[in-house]
Write a protein that holds these residues in place. Sequence first.
Motif, mmCIF file in Angstrom:
data_model
loop_
_atom_site.group_PDB
_atom_site.id
_atom_site.type_symbol
_atom_site.label_atom_id
_atom_site.label_comp_id
_atom_site.label_asym_id
_atom_site.label_seq_id
_atom_site.Cartn_x
_atom_site.Cartn_y
_atom_site.Cartn_z
ATOM 1 N N PHE A 67 35.883 51.752 42.086
ATOM 2 C CA PHE A 67 35.404 50.716 41.182
ATOM 3 C C PHE A 67 35.708 49.353 41.799
ATOM 4 C CE2 PHE A 67 36.688 48.727 36.795
ATOM 5 C CZ PHE A 67 35.489 48.027 36.726
ATOM 6 N N GLU A 71 35.153 45.427 40.810
ATOM 7 C CA GLU A 71 34.715 44.439 39.821
ATOM 8 C C GLU A 71 34.879 43.026 40.391
ATOM 9 O OE1 GLU A 71 36.608 44.899 35.994
ATOM 10 O OE2 GLU A 71 35.370 43.337 35.080
ATOM 11 N N LEU A 92 36.702 40.568 39.969
ATOM 12 C CA LEU A 92 37.990 40.363 39.289
ATOM 13 C C LEU A 92 39.033 40.072 40.357
ATOM 14 C CD1 LEU A 92 39.575 43.061 36.844
ATOM 15 C CD2 LEU A 92 40.767 41.144 37.881
ATOM 16 N N GLY A 140 33.156 47.092 34.532
ATOM 17 C CA GLY A 140 34.123 46.247 33.921
ATOM 18 C C GLY A 140 33.551 45.213 32.945
ATOM 19 N N CYS A 141 34.515 44.528 32.348
ATOM 20 C CA CYS A 141 34.154 43.482 31.386
ATOM 21 C C CYS A 141 33.175 42.473 32.001
ATOM 22 C CB CYS A 141 35.411 42.768 30.895
ATOM 23 S SG CYS A 141 36.500 43.838 29.935
ATOM 24 N N TRP A 185 38.350 36.995 33.660
ATOM 25 C CA TRP A 185 39.349 37.168 34.709
ATOM 26 C C TRP A 185 39.760 35.855 35.348
ATOM 27 C CZ3 TRP A 185 41.033 41.336 33.029
ATOM 28 C CH2 TRP A 185 40.201 42.371 32.628
ATOM 29 N N ASN A 235 29.366 48.410 29.252
ATOM 30 C CA ASN A 235 30.763 48.758 29.536
ATOM 31 C C ASN A 235 31.637 48.396 28.342
ATOM 32 O OD1 ASN A 235 33.265 49.086 31.432
ATOM 33 N ND2 ASN A 235 33.502 47.024 30.569
ATOM 34 N N HIS A 287 37.394 55.513 29.150
ATOM 35 C CA HIS A 287 38.350 54.650 29.849
ATOM 36 C C HIS A 287 39.741 54.939 29.324
ATOM 37 C CE1 HIS A 287 35.221 51.372 31.082
ATOM 38 N NE2 HIS A 287 34.960 52.571 31.579
ATOM 39 N N TYR A 302 43.845 54.022 30.566
ATOM 40 C CA TYR A 302 44.835 53.507 31.513
ATOM 41 C C TYR A 302 46.226 53.997 31.132
ATOM 42 C CZ TYR A 302 41.365 50.354 33.511
ATOM 43 O OH TYR A 302 40.258 49.836 34.171
ATOM 44 N N TRP A 314 48.406 50.676 34.922
ATOM 45 C CA TRP A 314 48.247 49.226 34.683
ATOM 46 C C TRP A 314 49.633 48.660 34.388
ATOM 47 C CZ3 TRP A 314 43.200 47.214 32.132
ATOM 48 C CH2 TRP A 314 43.210 45.823 32.055
ATOM 49 N N LEU A 368 45.194 40.557 37.932
ATOM 50 C CA LEU A 368 45.655 41.957 37.842
ATOM 51 C C LEU A 368 46.059 42.545 39.196
ATOM 52 C CD1 LEU A 368 43.020 43.413 35.302
ATOM 53 C CD2 LEU A 368 45.014 42.003 34.833
ATOM 54 N N ALA A 391 40.633 52.545 38.885
ATOM 55 C CA ALA A 391 40.544 51.086 38.810
ATOM 56 C C ALA A 391 41.764 50.502 39.525
ATOM 57 C CB ALA A 391 40.516 50.631 37.354
ATOM 58 N N GLN A 392 41.430 49.717 40.564
ATOM 59 C CA GLN A 392 40.183 49.440 41.217
ATOM 60 C C GLN A 392 40.383 49.562 42.727
ATOM 61 O OE1 GLN A 392 38.183 45.862 39.890
ATOM 62 N NE2 GLN A 392 38.452 46.351 37.710
ATOM 63 N N LEU A 438 44.819 46.308 39.992
ATOM 64 C CA LEU A 438 45.400 47.485 39.314
ATOM 65 C C LEU A 438 45.823 48.546 40.346
ATOM 66 C CD1 LEU A 438 43.085 47.541 36.162
ATOM 67 C CD2 LEU A 438 45.365 46.573 36.371
HETATM 68 O O1 AHR Z 1 39.656 47.310 35.123
HETATM 69 C C1 AHR Z 1 39.957 46.153 34.413
HETATM 70 C C2 AHR Z 1 39.262 46.080 33.074
HETATM 71 O O2 AHR Z 1 39.740 47.089 32.243
HETATM 72 C C3 AHR Z 1 37.782 46.294 33.066
HETATM 73 O O3 AHR Z 1 37.068 45.151 33.353
HETATM 74 C C4 AHR Z 1 37.507 46.735 31.667
HETATM 75 O O4 AHR Z 1 36.376 47.560 31.562
HETATM 76 C C5 AHR Z 1 38.798 47.413 31.263
HETATM 77 O O5 AHR Z 1 39.239 46.975 30.030
#
Ligand code: AHR
Length: 516
Positions: free
Chosen positions: A45, A47, A49, A92-93, A118, A194, A260, A262, A324, A336, A368-369, A374
Amino acid sequence: MKKRFYSLSLACLCLGSLFAAEKAEVVVDINQPGSQISRHIYGHFAEHLGRCIYGGIWVGEDSPIPNTKGYRNDIIKAIQHIQIPNLRWPGGCFADEYHWRDGIGPRESRPKMINTHWGGVVEDNSFGTHEFLDYCELVGTEPYVCGNVGSGTVEEMSKWVEYITFDGESPMSNERKANGREKPWKVSFWGVGNENWGCGGNMTPEYYSDLYRQYSTYCRNYGDNKLLKIAGGANSSDYNWTEVLMKNVGAGRMWGLSLHHYTVPKGWGAGGKGSATEFSQEEYFVTMEKALFMDELISKHTAIMDKYDPRKRVAFCVDEWGAWYDVEPGTNPGFLYQQNTLRDALLCAATMNIFHKHSDRVRMANIAQMVNVLQAIILTKEDQLVLTPTYHIYDMYKVHHDATNLPIQMHAPSFSYETRNIPALSVSASKDKNGVVHVSIVNLDPKNDIETRCTLPGAKLKVASGQILTGADVARYNTFENPNEIQLAEFKDAKMKDDQLSLRIPAKSVVTIALK
Ligand code: AHR
């Protein structure tokens, strides 16, 4: 004959219970192979970010960091080595505030935007559709594009599909050609939003189900490009989300449904999630306990899916998972960026074993990711690169890509903290297309080795090779100064006699043995 071996193996299991705590009995049922382990569970993944894309994958053609057309060479080499099967992008967001047209055409004239999720940094859109899809071709991985439902329109998503995949005369394909790409790209995996229960629009499952049906209708298959549409799935144990999606959207309208989840040692509260590198014994235990919860989560979600889709047509896609923690001290909280220890490698291997076990339904997963975010497999600092302990699991486990899962029965000692227990071992086995059997064993116990006897009833196999990943402590990690603190090594202590594999699995280690 098959049956006799099976009962023999059960007898072995019962005997196992008489052994002391540091011994384990495992039976690998090579006579009743299970489902194929899709290589796509080894997906990644990337993103927009922090430093995942910019400074990670992409440094631009003018960078002094060695690159090919702007992509870092060292990362290309690292990810080609582990054969990543797919790469999810742009979030991702971020995906639900991304407008793809901002990321095409001459880079200098692309509009800038604020990456509100982010760190509030300025996104200059220099990495867009062409840059991502060309990268996938360059490294040899399948793209998994996530479209914008939260703040985009049906027309916008529909035209993105046309721009990328249509091979004829049309406004979108002509624009693509004018931007330098004559032939369409091949894109199968297509996410329709997402986390639409959260950053993707704060929707109810009923409302999202309707939007999914609407948006996905206009994501067309052009020529021989067949989209595998993935519906945005639940947040961890929100089983109602899965129930409503399966009921209201149905198996015929989606290739996959996502999840999803974590692993956050101290939870999401204001007190912090826990440090990536400095953690107590209790925190280590809790991390593993929470990671193993993935098994229960998958079982419960897929039981709901089975109700509506008994033929298991819909893939369960765990397209965001991993540990995370708190960000590294002194780094941007919105980026992150976290370190990655042996603890994370153990967590990763145990999670992959869970995915193998559920391979009849879990046909895609994305940690992720990929870089600098992360539970990353790669960390970078300017022109330096570090492969994390988690990277080495992806390397060790690539032997399981597309192999056939072999069912496991196990009697293993517990790993305990005060009154709480989890199994100390996590085991998985598969048979590849050449008939080679690979057995992967994780010892989560940070202190005790485990004498393991693994019976493969009726097998006539020899130990061909072995690999181990371990370290002096579960909190050890690779740094830019010492990048090889945790690395793969040869494992020579496995013996095969008749149909029994005997080996001592060191504390806090992951071992994979090849038998042929
Ligand atoms: O991976 C970080 C974020 O975690 C992603 O953007 C989102 O989809 C999730 O909440």
